[in-house]
Motif scaffolding. Structure first.
Motif, PDB file in Angstrom:
ATOM      1  N   GLY A 150     114.363 -82.170  -5.675  1.00  0.00           N
ATOM      2  CA  GLY A 150     113.622 -81.388  -4.692  1.00  0.00           C
ATOM      3  C   GLY A 150     113.855 -79.894  -4.800  1.00  0.00           C
ATOM      4  O   GLY A 150     113.669 -79.181  -3.813  1.00  0.00           O
TER       5      GLY A 150
ATOM      6  N   LEU B 151     109.241 -78.492  -7.022  1.00  0.00           N
ATOM      7  CA  LEU B 151     108.233 -78.324  -5.984  1.00  0.00           C
ATOM      8  C   LEU B 151     107.075 -77.428  -6.397  1.00  0.00           C
ATOM      9  O   LEU B 151     106.001 -77.497  -5.802  1.00  0.00           O
ATOM     10  CB  LEU B 151     108.882 -77.768  -4.718  1.00  0.00           C
ATOM     11  CG  LEU B 151     109.834 -78.717  -3.982  1.00  0.00           C
ATOM     12  CD1 LEU B 151     110.531 -77.998  -2.841  1.00  0.00           C
ATOM     13  CD2 LEU B 151     109.073 -79.928  -3.458  1.00  0.00           C
TER      14      LEU B 151
ATOM     15  N   ARG C 283     108.227 -82.406   1.867  1.00  0.00           N
ATOM     16  CA  ARG C 283     109.029 -81.184   1.812  1.00  0.00           C
ATOM     17  C   ARG C 283     109.758 -81.046   3.145  1.00  0.00           C
ATOM     18  O   ARG C 283     109.132 -81.151   4.209  1.00  0.00           O
ATOM     19  CB  ARG C 283     108.144 -79.961   1.604  1.00  0.00           C
ATOM     20  CG  ARG C 283     107.414 -79.931   0.284  1.00  0.00           C
ATOM     21  CD  ARG C 283     106.565 -78.684   0.175  1.00  0.00           C
ATOM     22  NE  ARG C 283     105.916 -78.611  -1.129  1.00  0.00           N
ATOM     23  CZ  ARG C 283     105.872 -77.523  -1.893  1.00  0.00           C
ATOM     24  NH1 ARG C 283     106.441 -76.395  -1.476  1.00  0.00           N
ATOM     25  NH2 ARG C 283     105.267 -77.540  -3.061  1.00  0.00           N
TER      26      ARG C 283
ATOM     27  N   THR D 283     113.585 -81.988  -0.466  1.00  0.00           N
ATOM     28  CA  THR D 283     112.685 -83.092  -0.142  1.00  0.00           C
ATOM     29  C   THR D 283     113.441 -84.205   0.561  1.00  0.00           C
ATOM     30  O   THR D 283     114.664 -84.295   0.499  1.00  0.00           O
ATOM     31  CB  THR D 283     112.045 -83.670  -1.418  1.00  0.00           C
ATOM     32  OG1 THR D 283     113.084 -84.100  -2.318  1.00  0.00           O
ATOM     33  CG2 THR D 283     111.170 -82.642  -2.121  1.00  0.00           C
TER      34      THR D 283
ATOM     35  N   LYS E 120     102.679 -81.232   4.227  1.00  0.00           N
ATOM     36  CA  LYS E 120     103.999 -81.851   4.132  1.00  0.00           C
ATOM     37  C   LYS E 120     104.282 -82.410   2.739  1.00  0.00           C
ATOM     38  O   LYS E 120     105.443 -82.594   2.368  1.00  0.00           O
ATOM     39  CB  LYS E 120     104.129 -82.988   5.150  1.00  0.00           C
ATOM     40  CG  LYS E 120     104.191 -82.550   6.600  1.00  0.00           C
ATOM     41  CD  LYS E 120     104.390 -83.759   7.493  1.00  0.00           C
ATOM     42  CE  LYS E 120     104.474 -83.384   8.959  1.00  0.00           C
ATOM     43  NZ  LYS E 120     104.688 -84.591   9.809  1.00  0.00           N
ATOM     44  N   ASN E 121     103.243 -82.709   1.996  1.00  0.00           N
ATOM     45  CA  ASN E 121     103.444 -83.322   0.691  1.00  0.00           C
ATOM     46  C   ASN E 121     104.183 -82.391  -0.259  1.00  0.00           C
ATOM     47  O   ASN E 121     103.976 -81.170  -0.245  1.00  0.00           O
ATOM     48  CB  ASN E 121     102.095 -83.712   0.083  1.00  0.00           C
ATOM     49  CG  ASN E 121     101.550 -85.005   0.671  1.00  0.00           C
ATOM     50  OD1 ASN E 121     102.243 -86.010   0.696  1.00  0.00           O
ATOM     51  ND2 ASN E 121     100.315 -84.969   1.153  1.00  0.00           N
ATOM     52  N   TRP E 122     105.013 -82.996  -1.102  1.00  0.00           N
ATOM     53  CA  TRP E 122     105.831 -82.195  -2.027  1.00  0.00           C
ATOM     54  C   TRP E 122     104.960 -81.441  -3.021  1.00  0.00           C
ATOM     55  O   TRP E 122     105.260 -80.310  -3.390  1.00  0.00           O
ATOM     56  CB  TRP E 122     106.832 -83.090  -2.763  1.00  0.00           C
ATOM     57  CG  TRP E 122     106.207 -84.001  -3.788  1.00  0.00           C
ATOM     58  CD1 TRP E 122     105.747 -85.268  -3.586  1.00  0.00           C
ATOM     59  CD2 TRP E 122     105.971 -83.707  -5.165  1.00  0.00           C
ATOM     60  NE1 TRP E 122     105.231 -85.778  -4.750  1.00  0.00           N
ATOM     61  CE2 TRP E 122     105.359 -84.850  -5.739  1.00  0.00           C
ATOM     62  CE3 TRP E 122     106.223 -82.591  -5.968  1.00  0.00           C
ATOM     63  CZ2 TRP E 122     104.991 -84.909  -7.082  1.00  0.00           C
ATOM     64  CZ3 TRP E 122     105.851 -82.646  -7.305  1.00  0.00           C
ATOM     65  CH2 TRP E 122     105.247 -83.794  -7.852  1.00  0.00           C
TER      66      TRP E 122
ATOM     67  N   GLN F   4     101.588 -79.510  -4.017  1.00  0.00           N
ATOM     68  CA  GLN F   4     100.515 -78.801  -3.337  1.00  0.00           C
ATOM     69  C   GLN F   4      99.568 -78.147  -4.338  1.00  0.00           C
ATOM     70  O   GLN F   4     100.002 -77.599  -5.353  1.00  0.00           O
ATOM     71  CB  GLN F   4     101.096 -77.730  -2.415  1.00  0.00           C
ATOM     72  CG  GLN F   4     101.856 -78.292  -1.223  1.00  0.00           C
ATOM     73  CD  GLN F   4     100.954 -79.052  -0.270  1.00  0.00           C
ATOM     74  OE1 GLN F   4      99.830 -78.614   0.029  1.00  0.00           O
ATOM     75  NE2 GLN F   4     101.425 -80.198   0.203  1.00  0.00           N
TER      76      GLN F   4
END
Length: 311
Positions: free
Chosen positions: A67, A72, A207, A213, A281-283, A285
């Motif tokens: 993470g 990311l 995230r 994460t 919110k998704n790791w 983007q």
């Protein structure tokens, strides 16, 4: 419902996918197409620079998932993630760089001509997407070459893809293409057939506000249905096969203890707005410079398969 004319798949194959949650299509890519992807993957590994790499390892445990910023911000780049056993306690590689990488991702389908050709410019992929009717208007959001290095290729525990590529409602669909022979010895995929019908998405990979994460629970502990019963099926594959993977089906792969690598190319599609929501919110983007690419260039499908939205 209007009868749908299938372009690539048979009705039996469509039915099998919705029954089992996955489908193997033998010899989807030609030997030349497959070899071109494998050659390109090896070239990318050869060109990979260790000197300016943060030595980010790819880990899959719930309590220790990768993470960092290198991970990311990889959605619009081609980056390299290392096997856990390829780095010693002092942070040094224990083997040549070409044999240390777990996977290459996550923008291959956009940025590399060889992988873009078989992903976004491939009429057969478009035909499969149309025939499945899994989405109204699919977009491709990530891609990877998974190396599964000899002797150290990491185990991937039981999971479903919609946990990691979450939309509301869940809509992930995986396309998995082995570039080398996949066997029980080098970490072929195994599936729990039908588990997509009984295993809801109970958490999502996000995230964290403080950085890094983690997982957000979608169903309170103790309220999720019992784990699906059944026996896992090993899907040995030949180079160039295609395995379609429902975002809710449980699957896994064992550690590669063999002297043979198990290179595979995989990418994922999700449903686009307004049919599904992919949030911040998704790791992974999208960026203004590289938004998620539409897969079909002839407009949204008029309908989806009646079983596409189940669980």
């Amino acid at each position: 419902m209007t009868n749908i004319t299938l372009q690539y798949l048979t009705q039996e194959q469509v039915d099998q996918f919705y029954r089992d949650g996955y489908l193997r299509l033998p010899h989807f890519l030609s030997p030349d197409e497959t070899e071109a992807l494998l050659t390109r993957a090896r070239q990318l590994l050869s060109d990979f620079s260790v000197e300016d790499h943060p030595l980010t390892k790819f880990t899959t445990g719930d309590d220790n998932h990768v993470g960092d910023d290198y991970f990311l911000t990889s959605g619009d780049k081609i980056r390299y993630f290392l096997e856990e056993e390829a780095i010693d306690k002092d942070g040094k590689l224990t083997r040549p760089k070409e044999k240390a990488v777990n996977k290459i991702g996550h923008g291959l389908h956009e940025l590399d001509p060889a992988y873009r050709k078989v992903t976004l410019e491939n009429p057969a992929i478009k035909g499969v997407a149309r025939d499945l009717r899994f989405h109204h208007d699919p977009v491709a959001l990530q891609s990877m070459v998974i190396c599964k290095q000899q002797h150290i290729g990491g185990e991937v525990p039981e999971h479903n893809d919609s946990t990691f590529l979450y939309t509301d409602p869940p809509s992930a669909l995986g396309f998995w293409i082995p570039l080398e022979k996949c066997t029980a010895e080098n970490g072929a995929l195994s599936f729990l057939p039908g588990s997509h019908l009984t295993a809801p998405i109970t958490k999502r990979f996000v995230r964290l506000p403080q950085g890094g994460t983690g997982f957000e629970e979608l169903i309170p502990p103790g309220q999720a249905p019992a784990h699906p019963e059944g026996k896992y099926t090993l899907e040995a594959c030949e180079p160039g096969d295609l395995v379609l993977i429902h975002g809710s089906v449980l699957h896994k792969s064992e550690k590669n203890r063999s002297p043979a690598t198990r290179f595979a190319y995989t990418f994922h599609m999700i449903e686009s707005a307004p049919h599904a929501v992919y949030d911040a919110k998704n790791w992974l983007q999208p960026t203004p410079a590289l938004p998620f690419s539409r897969v079909l260039d002839d407009g949204p499908n008029a309908s989806v398969h009646p079983a596409a939205g189940r669980v």
